[in-house]
Scaffold this motif. Structure first.
Motif, mmCIF file in Angstrom:
data_model
loop_
_atom_site.group_PDB
_atom_site.id
_atom_site.type_symbol
_atom_site.label_atom_id
_atom_site.label_comp_id
_atom_site.label_asym_id
_atom_site.label_seq_id
_atom_site.Cartn_x
_atom_site.Cartn_y
_atom_site.Cartn_z
ATOM 1 N N ALA A 218 0.822 -1.211 0.000
ATOM 2 C CA ALA A 218 0.000 0.000 0.000
ATOM 3 C C ALA A 218 0.855 1.260 0.000
ATOM 4 O O ALA A 218 0.586 2.205 -0.751
ATOM 5 C CB ALA A 218 -0.932 -0.016 1.213
ATOM 6 N N ILE A 219 1.874 1.308 0.839
ATOM 7 C CA ILE A 219 2.714 2.504 0.927
ATOM 8 C C ILE A 219 3.509 2.702 -0.355
ATOM 9 O O ILE A 219 3.646 3.830 -0.856
ATOM 10 C CB ILE A 219 3.637 2.411 2.148
ATOM 11 C CG1 ILE A 219 2.807 2.486 3.431
ATOM 12 C CG2 ILE A 219 4.699 3.510 2.126
ATOM 13 C CD1 ILE A 219 3.600 2.274 4.703
ATOM 14 N N THR A 220 4.022 1.611 -0.922
ATOM 15 C CA THR A 220 4.756 1.728 -2.185
ATOM 16 C C THR A 220 3.853 2.268 -3.293
ATOM 17 O O THR A 220 4.255 3.147 -4.075
ATOM 18 C CB THR A 220 5.330 0.360 -2.590
ATOM 19 O OG1 THR A 220 6.205 -0.108 -1.567
ATOM 20 C CG2 THR A 220 6.098 0.466 -3.903
ATOM 21 N N ALA A 221 2.630 1.751 -3.367
ATOM 22 C CA ALA A 221 1.698 2.228 -4.385
ATOM 23 C C ALA A 221 1.344 3.692 -4.162
ATOM 24 O O ALA A 221 1.288 4.481 -5.128
ATOM 25 C CB ALA A 221 0.439 1.366 -4.369
ATOM 26 N N ALA A 222 1.101 4.079 -2.915
ATOM 27 C CA ALA A 222 0.749 5.470 -2.623
ATOM 28 C C ALA A 222 1.873 6.417 -3.019
ATOM 29 O O ALA A 222 1.634 7.471 -3.627
ATOM 30 C CB ALA A 222 0.412 5.618 -1.139
ATOM 31 N N VAL A 223 3.110 6.052 -2.685
ATOM 32 C CA VAL A 223 4.252 6.901 -3.042
ATOM 33 C C VAL A 223 4.395 6.997 -4.552
ATOM 34 O O VAL A 223 4.679 8.083 -5.104
ATOM 35 C CB VAL A 223 5.542 6.338 -2.401
ATOM 36 C CG1 VAL A 223 6.769 7.038 -2.968
ATOM 37 C CG2 VAL A 223 5.489 6.491 -0.887
ATOM 38 N N THR A 224 4.174 5.881 -5.252
ATOM 39 C CA THR A 224 4.272 5.892 -6.711
ATOM 40 C C THR A 224 3.232 6.823 -7.327
ATOM 41 O O THR A 224 3.541 7.630 -8.225
ATOM 42 C CB THR A 224 4.083 4.459 -7.256
ATOM 43 O OG1 THR A 224 5.092 3.612 -6.711
ATOM 44 C CG2 THR A 224 4.178 4.454 -8.775
ATOM 45 N N LEU A 225 1.995 6.751 -6.842
ATOM 46 C CA LEU A 225 0.932 7.603 -7.373
ATOM 47 C C LEU A 225 1.211 9.080 -7.085
ATOM 48 O O LEU A 225 1.067 9.942 -7.971
ATOM 49 C CB LEU A 225 -0.412 7.194 -6.773
ATOM 50 C CG LEU A 225 -0.955 5.831 -7.199
ATOM 51 C CD1 LEU A 225 -2.227 5.517 -6.420
ATOM 52 C CD2 LEU A 225 -1.222 5.789 -8.695
#
Length: 401
Positions: A218-225
């Protein structure tokens, strides 16, 4: 530029599309590449089992019973045989319910025992040992993807000689969970988010610490977005381009949530699972129980434990300084935090931290920098002997669960 910087890319970026040579040939090539890591891992775990066998024979005890008939393994086998519903009342009135144990391992034990001649304990060992090899393969794959094949081999070996690696030979969930976590993280590194999400579902049916893996995705995806939106890309295009990533993240918590909801429905309370864990003494207390445990130790033991915790903190710092990819950092740190802030029995905490294999990347890289395979092998051999001796002593004694 180091080769790992050339090979890696931001999680969430689309994977390259080399010419498809078929799933079978690709899997065979991947297995050949991982063969040294699997051989070393199997060797160090065989040494651990040999140490247990010799010590057990000398003391007149059954080594296999020590791997299948103690502590949590008994609870898993009872669930596999009878389903959920068993509760023990302790002398102090506390209730220990089997609902504290997640269902994937007992389901596998039951399924295997029904189609093979194996007992439930034997099926548990088959799952644990097979998952141990799959975990070593996944750990190798992560290490090789980031820092080269030799680092991947050493990383898998170090995981196999972890101080409480004897648990990897028991009918426990540690190897199964680590295998799922390692391959999920590898899938994220390769941009295969749906695969990562599906593996995370299975991890969520294996151990409560899957929360760390869910957080990593979740955190990796949020940072990517956020990074792509700040780069000036429109919200719509960013969401469309990362649809698979978003779907993988949405999929990831479903296994963990499914079991929590199952317990809630069964017990008639939305917080029943957390109540069950609290009865086992596994509530979150922010580290107060750990501090009280240290304070109650004799001074030399307290200082030794503080030194060990300091070493653990230093490993976390080294992981940050190593610039590990965000999903590995979040996962490794979250596993450590979850293991330390609970009120449970202290002896279990080294075991609970064992799936945090990214913490071993800095020492693996340091061993590779020795530039002498003989020295690297000697260090691993010494660690393997120490791990085997500690494992035999623990399993044949009262030992931490």
């Amino acid at each position: 530029m180091p080769d790992h910087q050339l090979r890696t890319r931001m999680p969430g970026a689309p994977a390259p599309h080399p010419r498809d040579t078929g799933t079978g040939p690709r899997a065979a090539a991947a297995l050949r590449a991982a063969a040294p890591a699997l051989a070393v891992y199997a060797a160090v775990r065989a040494l651990g089992f040999l140490g247990l066998w010799v010590a057990a024979q000398a003391s007149g005890k059954d080594p296999l019973a020590r791997l299948t008939g103690r502590w949590d393994s008994v609870w898993y086998q009872r669930i596999a045989e009878n389903g959920y519903g068993y509760t023990v009342t302790l002398p102090d009135g506390a209730l220990h319910s089997d609902l504290a144990f997640f269902p994937l391992l007992p389901a596998l034990e039951r399924g295997i025992s029904e189609v093979t001649p194996l007992t439930l304990g034997g099926a548990g060992l088959l799952v644990a040992w097979t998952a141990g090899l799959l975990a070593a393969w996944g750990i190798f794959a992560v290490g090789a993807e980031l820092y080269g094949r030799r680092t991947g081999v050493v990383l898998a070996a170090l995981w196999g000689v972890y101080p409480t690696a004897f648990v990897q030979s028991m009918a426990y969930t540690e190897t199964l969970f680590t295998a799922l976590a390692a391959w999920a993280l590898y899938a994220v590194l390769k941009g295969r988010w749906l695969v990562a999400g599906a593996l995370c579902v299975l991890a969520g049916l294996t151990r409560p610490s899957a929360a760390a893996l869910i957080a990593a995705l979740a955190i990796t995806a949020a940072v990517t977005l956020v990074r792509e939106i700040r780069a000036g890309h429109g919200l719509g295009p960013v969401l469309r381009r990362n649809a698979r990533m978003i779907a993988g993240v949405a999929l990831a918590p479903l296994g963990w949530l499914a079991y929590v909801v199952f317990v809630a429905v069964r017990e008639g309370s939305p917080f029943a699972y957390f109540d069950v864990q609290a009865q086992w003494g596994n509530s979150i207390d922010g580290g107060r129980a750990l501090a009280a445990f240290i304070a109650g130790l004799p001074l030399p033991a307290a200082l030794g434990l503080c030194a060990a915790l300091g070493l653990l903190g230093w490993l976390v710092v080294l992981c940050v300084r190593q610039r590990q990819p965000l999903p590995l950092l979040v996962y490794g740190i979250a596993i450590v935090v979850i293991s330390l802030i609970g009120a449970g029995y202290f002896g279990s905490r080294p075991r609970l931290m064992m799936p945090a294999f990214p913490l071993l990347l800095p020492p693996a890289a340091a061993l590779v920098r020795l530039r002498s395979r003989g020295r690297t092998a000697a260090v691993i051999a010494v660690l393997a002997c120490a791990s085997a001796a500690y494992g035999a002593w623990t399993l044949l004694g009262a030992g931490p669960p």
